[in-house]
Scaffold this motif. Structure first.
Motif, PDB file in Angstrom:
ATOM      1  N   ALA A 119       0.862  -1.172  -0.162  1.00  0.00           N
ATOM      2  CA  ALA A 119       0.077   0.144   0.017  1.00  0.00           C
ATOM      3  C   ALA A 119       1.039   1.148   0.047  1.00  0.00           C
ATOM      4  O   ALA A 119       0.952   2.372  -0.936  1.00  0.00           O
ATOM      5  CB  ALA A 119      -0.727  -0.037   1.187  1.00  0.00           C
ATOM      6  N   GLY A 120       2.362   1.682   1.252  1.00  0.00           N
ATOM      7  CA  GLY A 120       2.966   2.530   0.692  1.00  0.00           C
ATOM      8  C   GLY A 120       3.371   2.607   0.084  1.00  0.00           C
ATOM      9  O   GLY A 120       3.341   3.833  -1.199  1.00  0.00           O
ATOM     10  N   PHE A 121       4.056   1.426  -0.705  1.00  0.00           N
ATOM     11  CA  PHE A 121       4.993   2.119  -2.181  1.00  0.00           C
ATOM     12  C   PHE A 121       3.475   2.394  -3.068  1.00  0.00           C
ATOM     13  O   PHE A 121       4.671   3.705  -4.186  1.00  0.00           O
ATOM     14  CB  PHE A 121       5.328   0.340  -2.495  1.00  0.00           C
ATOM     15  N   PHE A 122       2.638   1.496  -3.519  1.00  0.00           N
ATOM     16  CA  PHE A 122       1.509   2.450  -4.627  1.00  0.00           C
ATOM     17  C   PHE A 122       1.119   2.874  -4.528  1.00  0.00           C
ATOM     18  O   PHE A 122       1.387   3.789  -5.510  1.00  0.00           O
ATOM     19  CB  PHE A 122       0.842   0.692  -4.364  1.00  0.00           C
ATOM     20  N   CYS A 123       0.804   3.685  -3.420  1.00  0.00           N
ATOM     21  CA  CYS A 123       0.993   5.263  -2.773  1.00  0.00           C
ATOM     22  C   CYS A 123       1.550   6.091  -2.899  1.00  0.00           C
ATOM     23  O   CYS A 123       1.589   6.920  -4.280  1.00  0.00           O
ATOM     24  CB  CYS A 123       0.234   5.458  -1.021  1.00  0.00           C
ATOM     25  N   ALA A 124       3.143   5.882  -2.775  1.00  0.00           N
ATOM     26  CA  ALA A 124       3.821   6.500  -3.291  1.00  0.00           C
ATOM     27  C   ALA A 124       4.186   6.241  -5.051  1.00  0.00           C
ATOM     28  O   ALA A 124       3.930   8.068  -6.026  1.00  0.00           O
ATOM     29  CB  ALA A 124       5.073   5.909  -2.533  1.00  0.00           C
ATOM     30  N   ALA A 125       4.261   5.657  -5.830  1.00  0.00           N
ATOM     31  CA  ALA A 125       4.081   5.269  -7.072  1.00  0.00           C
ATOM     32  C   ALA A 125       3.026   6.496  -8.352  1.00  0.00           C
ATOM     33  O   ALA A 125       3.607   6.152  -9.214  1.00  0.00           O
ATOM     34  CB  ALA A 125       3.584   3.808  -7.836  1.00  0.00           C
ATOM     35  N   ASN A 126       2.125   6.899  -6.872  1.00  0.00           N
ATOM     36  CA  ASN A 126       1.456   7.363  -7.983  1.00  0.00           C
ATOM     37  C   ASN A 126       0.860   8.988  -7.482  1.00  0.00           C
ATOM     38  O   ASN A 126      -0.174   9.484  -7.719  1.00  0.00           O
ATOM     39  CB  ASN A 126      -0.178   7.117  -8.034  1.00  0.00           C
ATOM     40  N   LEU A 127       1.332   9.290  -6.617  1.00  0.00           N
ATOM     41  CA  LEU A 127       1.451  10.959  -6.598  1.00  0.00           C
ATOM     42  C   LEU A 127       2.744  11.662  -7.075  1.00  0.00           C
ATOM     43  O   LEU A 127       3.208  10.838  -7.517  1.00  0.00           O
ATOM     44  CB  LEU A 127       2.724  10.787  -4.943  1.00  0.00           C
ATOM     45  N   ASP A 128       1.697  12.872  -7.571  1.00  0.00           N
ATOM     46  CA  ASP A 128       2.801  13.887  -8.398  1.00  0.00           C
ATOM     47  C   ASP A 128       4.089  14.964  -7.253  1.00  0.00           C
ATOM     48  O   ASP A 128       3.952  15.339  -6.303  1.00  0.00           O
ATOM     49  CB  ASP A 128       1.478  15.186  -8.263  1.00  0.00           C
TER      50      ASP A 128
ATOM     51  N   GLY B 239      -8.663  -4.725 -12.642  1.00  0.00           N
ATOM     52  CA  GLY B 239      -8.789  -4.068 -14.527  1.00  0.00           C
ATOM     53  C   GLY B 239      -7.853  -2.967 -14.657  1.00  0.00           C
ATOM     54  O   GLY B 239      -6.622  -2.377 -15.186  1.00  0.00           O
ATOM     55  N   ASP B 240      -7.725  -1.875 -13.287  1.00  0.00           N
ATOM     56  CA  ASP B 240      -7.382  -1.244 -13.151  1.00  0.00           C
ATOM     57  C   ASP B 240      -6.330  -0.980 -12.882  1.00  0.00           C
ATOM     58  O   ASP B 240      -5.212  -0.723 -13.398  1.00  0.00           O
ATOM     59  CB  ASP B 240      -7.619   0.373 -12.202  1.00  0.00           C
ATOM     60  N   THR B 241      -5.680  -1.893 -12.068  1.00  0.00           N
ATOM     61  CA  THR B 241      -4.385  -2.389 -11.576  1.00  0.00           C
ATOM     62  C   THR B 241      -3.756  -3.846 -12.947  1.00  0.00           C
ATOM     63  O   THR B 241      -2.549  -2.957 -13.096  1.00  0.00           O
ATOM     64  CB  THR B 241      -4.722  -4.398 -10.439  1.00  0.00           C
ATOM     65  N   MET B 242      -4.324  -4.276 -13.535  1.00  0.00           N
ATOM     66  CA  MET B 242      -3.591  -5.104 -14.244  1.00  0.00           C
ATOM     67  C   MET B 242      -3.067  -3.463 -15.761  1.00  0.00           C
ATOM     68  O   MET B 242      -1.299  -3.610 -16.025  1.00  0.00           O
ATOM     69  CB  MET B 242      -4.474  -5.686 -15.310  1.00  0.00           C
ATOM     70  N   GLY B 243      -3.667  -2.774 -16.209  1.00  0.00           N
ATOM     71  CA  GLY B 243      -3.447  -1.560 -16.606  1.00  0.00           C
ATOM     72  C   GLY B 243      -2.691  -1.225 -15.668  1.00  0.00           C
ATOM     73  O   GLY B 243      -2.001  -0.329 -16.865  1.00  0.00           O
ATOM     74  N   TRP B 244      -2.185  -0.331 -14.833  1.00  0.00           N
ATOM     75  CA  TRP B 244      -1.330   0.283 -14.202  1.00  0.00           C
ATOM     76  C   TRP B 244      -0.439  -0.719 -14.658  1.00  0.00           C
ATOM     77  O   TRP B 244       0.547   0.345 -15.078  1.00  0.00           O
ATOM     78  CB  TRP B 244      -1.312   0.173 -12.504  1.00  0.00           C
TER      79      TRP B 244
ATOM     80  N   ASP C  62      -9.738  -7.995   5.072  1.00  0.00           N
ATOM     81  CA  ASP C  62      -9.719  -8.533   5.566  1.00  0.00           C
ATOM     82  C   ASP C  62      -9.968  -9.807   4.381  1.00  0.00           C
ATOM     83  O   ASP C  62     -11.156  -9.731   4.104  1.00  0.00           O
ATOM     84  CB  ASP C  62      -8.344  -9.331   5.938  1.00  0.00           C
ATOM     85  N   ALA C  63      -9.247 -10.679   3.535  1.00  0.00           N
ATOM     86  CA  ALA C  63      -9.934 -11.461   2.522  1.00  0.00           C
ATOM     87  C   ALA C  63      -8.863 -12.753   2.420  1.00  0.00           C
ATOM     88  O   ALA C  63      -8.061 -13.003   2.852  1.00  0.00           O
ATOM     89  CB  ALA C  63      -9.425 -10.912   1.083  1.00  0.00           C
ATOM     90  N   VAL C  64      -9.576 -13.727   1.094  1.00  0.00           N
ATOM     91  CA  VAL C  64      -9.635 -15.252   1.189  1.00  0.00           C
ATOM     92  C   VAL C  64      -8.479 -14.836   0.521  1.00  0.00           C
ATOM     93  O   VAL C  64      -7.613 -13.613   0.143  1.00  0.00           O
ATOM     94  CB  VAL C  64     -10.651 -16.223   0.032  1.00  0.00           C
ATOM     95  N   THR C  65      -7.746 -16.049   0.321  1.00  0.00           N
ATOM     96  CA  THR C  65      -6.809 -15.939  -0.385  1.00  0.00           C
ATOM     97  C   THR C  65      -7.234 -15.950  -1.756  1.00  0.00           C
ATOM     98  O   THR C  65      -8.340 -16.251  -2.271  1.00  0.00           O
ATOM     99  CB  THR C  65      -5.831 -17.724  -0.147  1.00  0.00           C
ATOM    100  N   GLY C  66      -5.511 -15.165  -2.616  1.00  0.00           N
ATOM    101  CA  GLY C  66      -6.064 -15.434  -4.402  1.00  0.00           C
ATOM    102  C   GLY C  66      -5.784 -14.224  -5.036  1.00  0.00           C
ATOM    103  O   GLY C  66      -5.865 -13.607  -5.928  1.00  0.00           O
ATOM    104  N   GLY C  67      -5.265 -13.048  -3.664  1.00  0.00           N
ATOM    105  CA  GLY C  67      -4.448 -11.890  -4.274  1.00  0.00           C
ATOM    106  C   GLY C  67      -5.810 -10.689  -4.027  1.00  0.00           C
ATOM    107  O   GLY C  67      -5.601  -9.374  -4.610  1.00  0.00           O
ATOM    108  N   PHE C  68      -6.859 -10.808  -3.103  1.00  0.00           N
ATOM    109  CA  PHE C  68      -7.469 -10.556  -2.605  1.00  0.00           C
ATOM    110  C   PHE C  68      -7.116  -9.098  -1.889  1.00  0.00           C
ATOM    111  O   PHE C  68      -7.359  -7.805  -2.031  1.00  0.00           O
ATOM    112  CB  PHE C  68      -8.609 -10.676  -2.354  1.00  0.00           C
ATOM    113  N   ASN C  69      -6.267  -9.177  -0.612  1.00  0.00           N
ATOM    114  CA  ASN C  69      -5.528  -8.644   0.291  1.00  0.00           C
ATOM    115  C   ASN C  69      -4.925  -7.111  -0.388  1.00  0.00           C
ATOM    116  O   ASN C  69      -4.701  -6.346  -0.363  1.00  0.00           O
ATOM    117  CB  ASN C  69      -4.876  -9.370   1.144  1.00  0.00           C
ATOM    118  N   PHE C  70      -3.558  -7.922  -1.658  1.00  0.00           N
ATOM    119  CA  PHE C  70      -3.633  -6.990  -2.496  1.00  0.00           C
ATOM    120  C   PHE C  70      -4.278  -5.564  -2.695  1.00  0.00           C
ATOM    121  O   PHE C  70      -3.846  -4.910  -3.550  1.00  0.00           O
ATOM    122  CB  PHE C  70      -2.051  -7.617  -3.385  1.00  0.00           C
ATOM    123  N   GLN C  71      -5.381  -6.643  -3.757  1.00  0.00           N
ATOM    124  CA  GLN C  71      -6.107  -5.950  -4.099  1.00  0.00           C
ATOM    125  C   GLN C  71      -6.296  -4.734  -3.617  1.00  0.00           C
ATOM    126  O   GLN C  71      -6.587  -3.504  -4.003  1.00  0.00           O
ATOM    127  CB  GLN C  71      -7.003  -6.105  -5.138  1.00  0.00           C
TER     128      GLN C  71
END
Length: 404
Positions: free
Chosen positions: A14-23, A83-88, A377-386
C-alpha cells in the motif's frame, strides 16, 4: 507553489503503490520502513511469484471475497479495481497473465518484476526511502505532524499510514485517537490428530465439503492433508469468514469433513453401480471415487474391511462404515497453523472512522490509512493486495487534487 511534505509510514504494497502514484511536482515524499528491505510481503507472495490480484472485474462480485470490509470496499473498487491494477502494471511494461483459477501473476513468474516496477517509479520521482526507520511516536502539532523514529525526526503536512497490522503500529494509531478492533489470525490451517489423515501429507481432494456445526458454517472447494491436519481453499475460506468466532472457541471445535463433496446417498448409488458392473473385483483395487489409492486403503482399514475382499461380498454394514468415513467424517480440531510468511489478520482500525471516498481518517486531519492496518481482510487469491492497490491509488489521487 511550495511543495508539501508527505510521510508514508510503511514500505509495503500500500505504501509503495501510493508513492508510485503521487505527483512529484507537488510533494516531497518520504517512505519510512522499519525493516531492512521494502515490499517484503510482495516478495514472498504466491511462492515468490507474486499473486498481484484476481481476475474479478465487477466491484459487486469482488467485495464478496472480503469477510471484513466488503460494504466499505464497494465504493473503493468502483474507483479502482483489478482491471485498473492490470492496466497500471502493463502501462509500465509488465506483462501479466490470468491463471486457470483467475489469480493474476506476472508473466515472468517472479515477484521481482512487480517490486522493481514500483521501486523504479518511486526512484524516478526522486522520493526518499528510509529503511530501518522504526516509528516511535507521531505527534500532531497544529496543521502538521512530527514523526519520531529510531533514526531521527521528520515533519509532514500529510501522513499516509500503511504499516500492516503489527501490534506496535496499531498502538501508535490508537494513541492518536483511533479505535482498534483487536487483531486475530485469519487464513490458517486446522491442526487435527486423526487416524484418517495420519502419514498422508500431500494428499489432495478437488471437491471437498467442510462444515463446523457449532458455527452453522460450511464451505466447499479443494482441500489438502498437511503435516498438521487440513488446509487448502475450503479450510482457508472457513478460517477467514469465521476468524473471530474460531478465536473465541480457542481453536478447539468439531468439523464434519466430506472428502468426496457429494451427498451420502449419491456416493452410495455410485458404489452400488460400480459393484454391479464389476462384481469380481477386490475392494482394494476398485477405483470407485476420485481419491488416491493410499487414501482409499486408509478408509477401508478404518472401516475394518479386508483389501482382498471381493466387492460383491461387502456387507451393508461395511458399506455404511466406508461411506461414513468418506462423506461424514467428524474430526476434532485442536489448534491452528498460520503461514508465518503470508500472515493475514482480522482486526485493525475501526472502519467507521475512515472516509472510504478518499481513505482519510475521520478522527485526524490530513491523515490517510491503507492496507492491513485497517479491519479489512480477504481470502487467498490476490484479494488482499487488490485492496492495498485500490486504497493506495485513491489516497494518491485525493492528495494530487489537493494542490493546484
Amino acid at each position: 507553489m511550495k511543495k508539501k511534505k508527505i510521510i508514508i509510514i510503511g514500505g509495503g504494497a500500500a505504501g509503495f503503490f501510493c508513492a508510485a502514484n503521487l505527483d512529484e511536482n507537488k510533494f516531497y515524499v518520504t517512505i519510512l520502513e522499519q525493516n531492512t528491505d521494502v515490499l517484503q510481503k510482495v516478495k514472498i507472495s504466491g511462492g515468490g511469484r507474486c499473486n498481484v490480484s484476481h481476475a474479478c472485474f465487477d466491484p459487486k462480485e469482488l467485495v464478496q471475497f472480503y469477510p471484513r470490509g466488503n460494504k466499505e470496499l464497494l465504493s473503493v473498487f468502483h474507483q479502482f479495481q483489478s482491471g485498473d491494477t492490470m492496466g497500471w502494471f502493463e502501462e509500465r511494461g509488465v506483462s501479466l497473465k490470468i491463471e486457470n483459477d483467475n489469480r493474476i501473476f506476472p508473466e515472468s513468474n517472479s515477484s521481482k518484476t512487480i517490486i522493481d516496477t514500483m521501486v523504479n517509479e518511486v526512484r524516478r520521482k526522486k522520493f526518499d526511502v528510509k529503511t530501518q526507520a522504526v516509528v516511535l511516536e507521531i505527534e500532531k502539532i497544529n496543521e502538521s505532524y512530527i514523526v519520531k523514529t529510531s533514526t531521527g525526526e521528520y515533519s509532514a503536512d500529510y501522513i499516509v499510514y500503511a504499516t500492516g497490522s503489527s501490534p506496535k503500529s496499531l498502538k501508535l494509531v490508537k494513541n492518536l485517537g483511533h479505535q482498534i478492533v483487536e487483531a486475530v489470525p485469519s487464513l490458517f490451517t486446522f491442526n487435527i490428530k486423526n487416524e484418517t489423515l495420519k502419514d498422508l501429507m500431500g494428499t489432495s481432494f478437488p471437491y471437498a465439503k467442510v462444515s463446523i456445526p457449532k458455527l452453522k458454517m460450511d464451505e466447499s472447494g479443494p482441500m489438502l492433508i498437511t503435516h498438521w491436519g487440513l488446509s487448502g481453499p475450503a479450510i482457508l475460506k472457513i478460517s477467514a469468514w469465521k476468524a473471530r468466532e474460531l478465536a473465541d472457541l480457542k481453536y478447539q471445535f468439531d468439523i464434519n469433513v466430506n472428502f468426496l463433496g457429494i451427498d451420502f446417498e449419491d456416493a452410495e448409488e455410485i458404489f452400488k453401480k460400480f459393484r454391479q458392473e464389476n462384481p469380481k473385483k477386490s475392494i482394494g483395487t476398485s477405483k470407485i471415487f476420485d481419491i488416491t489409492t493410499r487414501f482409499w486403503h486408509r478408509i477401508l482399514w478404518l472401516s475394518k474391511v479386508d483389501l482382498e475382499k471381493n466387492i460383491s461380498s461387502i456387507s451393508s454394514k461395511e458399506l455404511q462404515s466406508i461411506l461414513q468415513h468418506l462423506c461424514n467424517n467428524v474430526m476434532k480440531v485442536s489448534g491452528k497453523s498460520t503461514f508465518k510468511d503470508e500472515f493475514v489478520t482480522a482486526g485493525g482500525v475501526e472502519l467507521k472512522e475512515i472516509n472510504f471516498k478518499n481513505m482519510s481518517s475521520k478522527i485526524l486531519e490530513n491523515f490517510y490509512l491503507a492496507g492491513e492496518v485497517l479491519n479489512i481482510d480477504a481470502v487467498t487469491g490476490g484479494f488482499n493486495f487488490q485492496a492495498c492497490w485500490s486504497e493506495a491509488w485513491i489516497i494518491a489521487q485525493n492528495l494530487n487534487l489537493k494542490l493546484p
